[in-house]
Scaffold this motif. Sequence first.
Motif: not given
Length: 137
Positions: A76-86
């Motif tokens: 999984t991936y999301c926006w980046g290190p500032g996001c916990n969506g992934a």
Amino acid sequence: MSIDHVAFFTARLTFQTDVADVQAALATDHPGFVLVDSRGAPAWDQGRIPGAVHLPTDLVPERAARLLDPAVPVVTYCWGPGCNGATRAALALALLGYRVREMIGGIEYWVREGFPVVTDAGTTAGPPDPLTVPCGC
């Protein structure tokens, strides 16, 4: 080094991967996983990693069985290190029985490494960010 340290770092390497390793695997004929973009539709439309499946985090319980083969591992991936969506998407998939890893850095670091991004208009790649490439690790 204590056993706790070994267990912690082993777990991180077991359940996380990074953009360079994902890109290297995707460049082969058989990466060994399906890549899942867990961002919402507006972010997906801005650009995504080529070959990714769009499965927003909040829709994992509803759509995972239609989009993913339970026998194939998921990253999984999301926006980046500032996001916990992934992380949240990975947890939701794990609760459904999928073998899952999280791609740390998200699409932010994918772009910063100069890897390709696809939109409805085509595929583009920018220059690598000299602060992130080459890492040498």
